[in-house]
Enzyme design. Structure first.
Site, mmCIF file in Angstrom:
data_model
loop_
_atom_site.group_PDB
_atom_site.id
_atom_site.type_symbol
_atom_site.label_atom_id
_atom_site.label_comp_id
_atom_site.label_asym_id
_atom_site.label_seq_id
_atom_site.Cartn_x
_atom_site.Cartn_y
_atom_site.Cartn_z
ATOM 1 N N ASP A 1 3.480 28.975 -55.359
ATOM 2 C CA ASP A 1 3.571 27.521 -55.214
ATOM 3 C C ASP A 1 2.261 26.854 -55.612
ATOM 4 O OD1 ASP A 1 2.502 28.722 -52.849
ATOM 5 O OD2 ASP A 1 2.754 26.841 -51.774
ATOM 6 N N HIS B 1 -6.407 22.180 -57.024
ATOM 7 C CA HIS B 1 -5.976 20.937 -56.350
ATOM 8 C C HIS B 1 -6.577 19.689 -56.998
ATOM 9 C CE1 HIS B 1 -5.147 23.307 -52.342
ATOM 10 N NE2 HIS B 1 -4.944 24.034 -53.416
ATOM 11 N N GLU C 1 2.348 28.926 -49.765
ATOM 12 C CA GLU C 1 0.971 29.194 -49.353
ATOM 13 C C GLU C 1 0.236 27.891 -49.145
ATOM 14 O OE1 GLU C 1 -3.346 29.951 -49.582
ATOM 15 O OE2 GLU C 1 -2.157 28.651 -50.838
ATOM 16 N N GLU C 2 0.443 26.955 -50.068
ATOM 17 C CA GLU C 2 -0.339 25.716 -50.055
ATOM 18 C C GLU C 2 -0.021 24.833 -48.856
ATOM 19 O OE1 GLU C 2 -2.799 25.315 -51.735
ATOM 20 O OE2 GLU C 2 -2.615 26.158 -53.746
ATOM 21 N N ASP D 1 -5.122 28.110 -59.615
ATOM 22 C CA ASP D 1 -4.659 28.347 -58.227
ATOM 23 C C ASP D 1 -3.153 28.418 -58.199
ATOM 24 O OD1 ASP D 1 -4.509 28.559 -55.502
ATOM 25 O OD2 ASP D 1 -5.061 26.494 -55.087
ATOM 26 N N HIS E 1 0.198 33.627 -54.708
ATOM 27 C CA HIS E 1 1.240 32.684 -54.287
ATOM 28 C C HIS E 1 1.764 31.937 -55.507
ATOM 29 C CE1 HIS E 1 -1.435 29.127 -54.502
ATOM 30 N NE2 HIS E 1 -2.363 29.861 -53.916
ATOM 31 N N GLU F 1 -6.858 34.743 -55.332
ATOM 32 C CA GLU F 1 -7.273 33.327 -55.306
ATOM 33 C C GLU F 1 -8.522 33.182 -56.190
ATOM 34 O OE1 GLU F 1 -5.996 30.651 -53.894
ATOM 35 O OE2 GLU F 1 -4.626 31.393 -52.350
HETATM 36 ZN ZN LIG Z 1 -4.327 29.217 -53.808
#
Ligand SMILES: [Zn+2]
Length: 399
Positions: free
Chosen positions: A82, A366, A144-145, A112, A80, A172
């Protein structure tokens, strides 16, 4: 076999690409088009065409590019584009400028999961050069997030395109272990409508917060029952589905019966557990038990349910014969994870078995000062090269 020097230059290329990818601020609520157009250009320079699948606003797109014979079932490398916001004040460097310290590359999305995308793109020239018997697909998604919202369209498109891929590798961050399962999730919002009035007349009104409280009580009871009775899958750290309330808002003043309360809640379910059925049961019971009491006081009172988002779980499909092709080169299996990934969508929507395996550690995702170790990128490149070699070898044996 490639020389060490060639491997080193691929790693160098990966870091260069990662720097570029991180420089695009692709926080989920923003457009990802600058990144997508960059990748499209990079691939076009190699003679690889990309197909874009846009969202309704045309501000975001998925990218799908095939290297090798498109009419045969191939291998999806999925990531992903984003990232989560990078607003924390504890960043030691600019989050969208990739910085190296102690063999670690710092930047939002480094682990990520732009690290994996950089590896896949760095290998693209090599993939193009080889005479591959089956194709590799580079598959980049948006949103995705915020609930795996974007990739569905592309997976539907692929599933209907004839040569359905053999399997998907979701990059991931797993520290390059194989993750063979992921929980599914339904995220919901409940809107409870009561009636307002002076709090001294409380019995004449429908207290929205109190009714929300009773629904929340019921959600806790469901959660307790599931924790006790299962179903269970002990390869997850939390070996059963979980259900909980996550946010709540309501009330206007200390002396007013609250007219309105809304809260969000979720069920994260193991792949074998039907999360939707649990929600349906909850809503049915709430409407049978609580709604008549509310309506008895005021016809205007009521409850509305909204789906925020949902994505399916990814079952263990490692035994699927599709993976025989790369079984000898697969890294060690580390187990299943409770966080979401697009693997479940490939599996449940596209009928494409998927596993998760990518560079970096989810613990750094994150977070402020997110980083990926250069060594992890190196390992990822080595794995992907092994996959390419395995594909080629298999074909040579068949000829
Ligand atoms: Zn991810």
């Amino acid at each position: 076999m490639k020389t060490q020097e060639e491997n080193f230059s691929e790693l160098y290329k990966t870091i260069e690409l990662l720097e570029k990818l991180v420089s695009f601020d692709t926080t989920s609520f923003k457009s990802n088009m600058a990144l997508i157009e960059y990748v499209q250009g990079y691939l076009a320079d190699l003679g690889v065409e990309s197909k874009l699948f846009f969202d309704d606003s045309k501000q975001k797109a998925n990218l799908w590019a095939t290297i090798g014979p498109a009419d045969r079932p191939g291998i999806v490398l999925s990531g992903h584009t984003d990232v989560v916001p990078a607003l924390e004040e504890t960043w030691k460097s600019e989050p969208f400028d990739l910085v190296e310290r102690d063999h670690k590359l710092y930047g939002r999305g480094a682990t990520d999961m732009k690290g994996f995308i950089a590896c896949a793109l760095a290998l693209a020239p090599e993939l193009k050069k080889r005479n591959l018997p089956i194709p590799f697909h580079i598959c980049l998604s948006y949103d995705e997030e915020v609930g795996c919202l974007g990739v569905g369209r592309m997976v539907e498109g692929i599933a209907n395109s004839g040569a359905v891929p053999m399997f998907a590798l979701i990059g991931e961050p797993t520290q390059m272990f194989v993750v063979n399962g992921q929980k599914g999730k339904h995220s919901m919002r409940a809107k409870v409508y009561g009636t307002a009035g002076h709090s001294s007349y409380a019995p004449h009104h429908v207290n929205a917060i109190e009714y929300a409280g009773r629904i929340i009580q019921m959600i806790s009871q469901y959660a307790d029952k599931i924790a006790e009775e299962g179903p269970f899958d002990h390869s997850f750290t939390v070996p059963h589905s979980t259900m909980l309330v996550t946010t709540i808002n309501g009330g206007a003043a200390t002396n007013v019966t609250p007219e309105y309360c809304e809260f969000t809640f979720e069920i994260r379910h193991i792949p074998e557990h039907d999360g939707q059925a649990v929600l349906d049961d909850l809503m049915k019971n709430v409407e049978a038990e609580l709604l008549p009491q509310m309506k008895a006081i005021s016809e205007d009172a009521g409850i509305k349910w909204e789906k925020v988002f949902s994505y399916p779980g990814m079952g263990d499909c490692l035994d699927d014969e599709a993976f025989d092709l790369i079984r000898d080169v697969l890294p060690e299996v580390s187990g299943k994870v409770s966080y979401g990934s697009e693997g479940g969508i490939f599996e449940k929507v596209g009928g494409i078995p998927a596993i998760i395996c990518g560079p970096g550690n989810i613990e750094q995702a994150h977070q402020p000062n997110e980083y990926v170790e250069i060594d992890q990128l190196d390992k990822c490149l080595a794995f992907l090269r092994n996959v390419v070699d395995a594909v080629e070898k298999k074909h040579a044996n068949e000829d």
